[in-house]
Design a protein around this motif. Structure first.
Motif, mmCIF file in Angstrom:
data_model
loop_
_atom_site.group_PDB
_atom_site.id
_atom_site.type_symbol
_atom_site.label_atom_id
_atom_site.label_comp_id
_atom_site.label_asym_id
_atom_site.label_seq_id
_atom_site.Cartn_x
_atom_site.Cartn_y
_atom_site.Cartn_z
ATOM 1 N N PHE A 401 0.828 -1.207 0.000
ATOM 2 C CA PHE A 401 0.000 0.000 0.000
ATOM 3 C C PHE A 401 0.864 1.260 0.000
ATOM 4 O O PHE A 401 0.653 2.184 -0.805
ATOM 5 N N LEU A 402 1.852 1.311 0.896
ATOM 6 C CA LEU A 402 2.674 2.513 1.004
ATOM 7 C C LEU A 402 3.562 2.727 -0.213
ATOM 8 O O LEU A 402 4.044 3.842 -0.441
ATOM 9 N N ILE A 417 -6.103 -3.076 -2.595
ATOM 10 C CA ILE A 417 -5.202 -3.499 -1.508
ATOM 11 C C ILE A 417 -5.917 -3.385 -0.163
ATOM 12 O O ILE A 417 -5.876 -4.300 0.663
ATOM 13 N N GLY A 418 -6.583 -2.251 0.058
ATOM 14 C CA GLY A 418 -7.301 -2.060 1.322
ATOM 15 C C GLY A 418 -8.374 -3.100 1.537
ATOM 16 O O GLY A 418 -8.567 -3.598 2.653
ATOM 17 N N ALA A 419 -9.092 -3.452 0.464
ATOM 18 C CA ALA A 419 -10.156 -4.457 0.581
ATOM 19 C C ALA A 419 -9.580 -5.808 0.982
ATOM 20 O O ALA A 419 -10.170 -6.530 1.814
ATOM 21 N N ARG A 438 -9.546 -0.337 6.548
ATOM 22 C CA ARG A 438 -10.673 0.601 6.446
ATOM 23 C C ARG A 438 -10.178 2.012 6.128
ATOM 24 O O ARG A 438 -10.785 2.738 5.313
ATOM 25 N N LEU A 439 -9.079 2.436 6.747
ATOM 26 C CA LEU A 439 -8.558 3.775 6.472
ATOM 27 C C LEU A 439 -8.021 3.871 5.045
ATOM 28 O O LEU A 439 -8.174 4.908 4.385
ATOM 29 N N ALA A 440 -7.401 2.797 4.566
ATOM 30 C CA ALA A 440 -6.931 2.792 3.182
ATOM 31 C C ALA A 440 -8.114 2.924 2.220
ATOM 32 O O ALA A 440 -8.047 3.663 1.220
ATOM 33 N N ARG A 441 -9.200 2.229 2.505
ATOM 34 C CA ARG A 441 -10.379 2.307 1.640
ATOM 35 C C ARG A 441 -11.065 3.671 1.773
ATOM 36 O O ARG A 441 -11.616 4.187 0.795
#
Length: 640
Positions: A401-402, A417-419, A438-441
Motif C-alpha cells: 500500500f505505502l 489493496i485495502g479491501a 478501512r482507512l486505506a479504503r
C-alpha cells in the motif's frame, strides 16, 4: 481533600466521605485537570477534549461545570474568596492540590522514588494496592484519557515487576508466587515476569515448578513469536537446575527507565505504545530503534531479524514522522537481510522486506531508494503468500500500500489493496490491520469522490478503534469529515466556507498532539488553500502559516495573492516535481493553477501530462483529509 482517578474518578473529603462531583462532564473536566499534573489547561483545550463537535455555547457550559466543581470541592469557601483547588490561570484552569492528595501523582512519585531507593518498596506496594481499576475508567471515549490509560497501565506493570524483584532480592519470594502467576497469565509477553515467577518459586523451595515455568516461557516465546528465550532467562534456567539461582536476579544488557527490559519485551511494549498516539507514539519509535540497535550489538542475526520484524504497527501515511529513525531501521533491516543470505528463514526474510517497504516512505526518498522499496514490498508479499501466514501477509500488504504512490491516479489500485487487508484481518482476527484496511479504503473512496462509501469506512474504522483503544483513528476520521464539509460547501444548501474552515481548525487542533509530525506539518494551510480554491478565492497569506513540505508548490499562489507576480514566476520555476506521496495530485494541480495564471505554458503542460491518469480523482483527496476539487477542473483550466 483527596482525588482518585486510578479507577473511576472520585473525590473524598477530609473525613473520607465521597464528594458529589456531578455528571460525567463534570468528572471529565476534573480528570483532565488531574492529567495535566499542575499545569494550566486552556479553555480551548478543555472544550476540544470534552466534545468531538463542540456546541455553540461550549465555553459557557465548561464554565458552568467548573463553577459546580468548585462548589463541590470547597463547600465552605465564602462567596467572595478566590477558589484554592481549581484556580483560574491565564486562559484556562489549573488544579492546585498537593501531589500526595491525588492518587495518580502519588503512584508516579512513589514509583520514581523506588527506582532510586529500593527501601521505598513498602510504599510502592501500598500505591499499587490503591488501584481500583483502569485509570480514568469512567471517561472511556476521550482520546486524551485513552492515551493516559495506556501510559499508566504500562507504568503499573513496571511497578508490579519492580516491587517483585526487590522483594525477591530481599528473600521474600514465596509470598509472591500467586501474584506473579496471575501477572504472567495476564501479560505472557513480558519476558522478565517469567524470570521473576521462576525465582519466586525457587525461593519457595519449588525447584521443579520453577523449571516448568521457564519451559512454559520458552514454549510460549517459540510457538507464538518464533523467538528463543533471552540468554539471561536461559542462564537462570541453568542456575536453578544446578541449585545456584543468583541472588541478584535476572539482569539484561538492555536498560530503560526502572526495570531493565530485554529487546523482545521492549519492542512488544513499543508496539503497544505506538497505537496510543501522542507522546507514547514518539517514545515508541525511539524505543523500537534502541531495541534494534541492542539486538545488533549481540551479533545474533536471527534475534536481530526477529526484533526488527516484530514491530508490525500498521502505517497509513506516505511521509515518515522521523525520517532519520526510519532510515536507520531500513539500514539495519538491509544489513540483517544480507547477513541472513538467500537461504535464510523465509518468514524472517519476509518480515525484513516488509519493514523496508513500510519504513521507506515515498514522500521522503529519492527515486533509487523508492525503486528498492517497491521491490522489497513485492518480494515480501510473494513470500507471505507462499507461507500462508495471515499476519505476515497483512504486514506485507501494508508495505505494498505505502509503495503504491509511484505515480498519480492509483486510488482504485489502493482500494483493492485495502479491501484485501480488511478481508484478511476480519477472517483472522487482526483488528489493528482491519483498521488500516478501512482507512486505506476511506482514502481511496475519498480520492474517487465517493464520499458516502468513504463515510462508511470511517464509521467502521471508528467502531474497530473503540474496541482496540486506538485514539489516533478518530483524529484521522475527524479530518475526513472536515474534507467532506469542504467539498459540500460548494453545493446548494451545504455548509458555508466558514463552517468548513472551522471543521478543519478543529481537526488541526486534534492532530497537533497526536505525535505524527510527518502527517501534521503543512496539512492545515494546504486544507485552507484547497477550500479557498473551491470558492474561487486567492491563497491564504500570513507568516503564521507553516506550509511544511508543501511550501514550494503553495508559494507561487501565495505570492500571486500578494500581487508579487514576478516573484511568483521565479518560485514556480524553482519548484521541483512533487514527491510520490498522498499529496502528489494536489501539488501538481497547484502547479497547473499557478502556471496558467502566469502564462507558463511549458510548466502547465508538464503538470497536465503527470495528471492524465488521475483525471477521475479529486486533488488532495487521496489523503482522506482535504480536497482541492476535481483534478479534471484543473486539466480543463490548463487546456481551455
Amino acid at each position: 481533600m483527596r482525588i482518585d482517578v486510578l479507577g473511576a474518578v472520585r473525590a473524598l473529603s477530609d473525613d473520607g466521605s465521597p464528594v458529589d462531583l456531578g455528571g460525567p462532564r463534570h468528572r471529565e473536566v476534573l480528570a483532565r485537570l488531574v492529567a495535566a499534573e499542575g499545569r494550566m489547561v486552556t479553555t480551548d483545550t478543555l472544550v476540544d477534549d470534552l466534545w468531538t463537535d463542540p456546541p455553540a455555547r461550549a465555553v459557557g457550559a465548561l464554565r458552568t461545570f467548573v463553577a459546580a466543581l468548585r462548589r463541590a470541592l470547597e463547600p465552605d469557601r465564602p462567596p467572595r474568596n478566590p477558589p484554592r483547588v481549581i484556580v483560574t490561570e491565564g486562559p484556562g484552569y489549573v488544579l492546585r492540590l498537593p501531589r500526595e492528595d491525588v492518587d495518580v501523582h502519588l503512584f508516579e512519585d512513589t514509583l520514581a522514588r523506588t527506582r532510586r531507593d529500593p527501601s521505598a518498596v513498602t510504599g510502592l506496594g501500598a500505591v499499587l494496592a490503591a488501584w481500583r481499576g483502569p485509570a480514568y475508567a469512567d471517561v472511556p471515549g476521550s482520546p486524551w484519557a485513552q492515551r493516559e490509560r495506556t501510559r499508566l497501565a504500562e507504568l503499573r506493570l513496571e511497578a508490579v515487576e519492580l516491587r517483585a524483584r526487590i522483594l525477591i532480592d530481599s528473600g521474600e519470594g514465596p509470598g509472591l508466587v500467586a501474584e506473579l502467576g496471575a501477572h504472567v497469565s495476564e501479560h505472557p509477553w513480558r519476558e522478565p515476569a517469567w524470570g521473576l515467577l521462576a525465582r519466586a518459586l525457587y525461593r519457595a523451595g519449588r525447584q521443579a515448578d520453577a523449571l516448568a515455568t521457564l519451559r512454559r516461557a520458552r514454549a510460549m516465546l517459540v510457538d507464538r513469536l518464533g523467538l528463543d528465550p533471552s540468554a539471561e532467562l536461559q542462564r537462570l534456567e541453568t542456575d536453578i537446575l544446578n541449585g545456584a539461582e543468583p541472588l541478584d536476579g535476572v539482569r539484561t544488557g538492555w536498560s530503560g527507565p526502572g526495570v531493565q527490559l530485554g529487546p523482545r519485551t521492549t519492542v512488544d511494549l513499543a508496539r503497544t505504545l505506538a497505537l496510543a498516539g501522542g507522546d507514547a507514539l514518539v517514545h515508541s519509535r525511539r524505543d523500537r530503534l534502541a531495541a534494534v540497535q541492542a539486538a545488533e550489538r549481540t551479533g545474533d542475526v536471527f534475534l536481530t531479524a526477529r526484533i526488527i520484524g516484530a514491530y508490525d504497527v500498521p502505517a497509513i501515511w506516505s511521509r515518515a514522522d522521523d525520517p532519520g529513525q526510519s532510515r536507520a531501521v531500513v539500514a539495519a533491516a538491509e544489513r540483517t537481510l544480507t547477513a541472513l543470505g538467500p537461504d535464510g528463514p523465509a518468514d524472517l526474510s519476509a518480515r525484513l522486506l516488509a519493514t523496508i517497504a513500510v519504513e521507506s516512505r515515498s514522500g521522503d526518498l529519492p527515486a533509487a531508494e523508492l525503486e528498492r522499496a517497491r521491490q522489497a514490498a513485492g518480494q515480501a508479499e510473494a513470500l507471505a503468500r507462499d507461507l500462508a501466514d495471515p499476519a505476515l501477509l497483512a504486514f506485507a500488504l501494508n508495505g505494498v500500500f505505502l509503495q503504491s504512490f509511484h505515480r498519480p491516479g492509483l486510488a482504485a489500485e489502493r482500494d483493492t489493496i485495502g479491501a484485501e487487508i480488511v478481508d484478511l484481518a476480519t477472517r483472522h482476527g487482526l483488528p489493528n490491520f482491519a483498521v488500516l484496511g478501512r482507512l486505506a479504503r476511506l482514502q481511496s473512496a475519498s480520492a474517487l469522490g465517493d464520499l458516502d462509501a468513504a463515510a462508511r469506512h470511517a464509521e467502521a474504522a471508528e467502531q474497530l478503534a473503540a474496541l482496540t483503544e486506538a485514539p489516533l483513528v478518530p483524529v484521522l476520521t475527524g479530518w475526513f469529515r472536515a474534507r467532506t464539509a469542504a467539498a459540500r460547501s460548494t453545493e446548494p444548501g451545504g455548509p458555508t466556507a466558514a463552517t468548513a474552515a472551522g471543521h478543519y481548525r478543529a481537526a488541526e487542533d486534534a492532530l497537533r498532539t497526536a505525535g505524527m509530525p510527518g502527517l501534521h506539518r503543512g496539512l492545515f494551510p494546504l486544507a485552507l488553500l484547497g477550500l479557498r480554491l473551491l470558492h474561487g478565492r486567492p491563497a491564504p497569506t500570513g507568516p503564521q502559516l507553516d506550509w511544511g513540505p508543501y511550501l514550494p508548490w503553495a508559494r507561487p499562489l501565495v505570492l500571486l495573492a500578494e500581487d508579487r507576480a514576478e516573484e511568483a514566476r521565479t518560485a514556480l520555476a524553482a519548484a521541483p516535481d512533487p514527491a510520490h506521496d498522498h499529496m502528489q495530485e494536489a501539488l501538481w494541480c497547484l502547479t497547473v493553477r499557478a502556471a496558467v495564471r502566469l502564462g507558463e505554458d511549458g510548466i502547465a503542460a508538464r503538470a497536465v501530462a503527470a495528471l492524465r491518469d488521475a483525471a477521475a480523482e479529486d486533488a488532495g483527496a487521496a489523503s482522506g483529509m482535504l480536497t482541492l476539487g476535481p483534478v479534471a477542473m484543473y486539466l480543463a483550466e490548463a487546456e481551455g
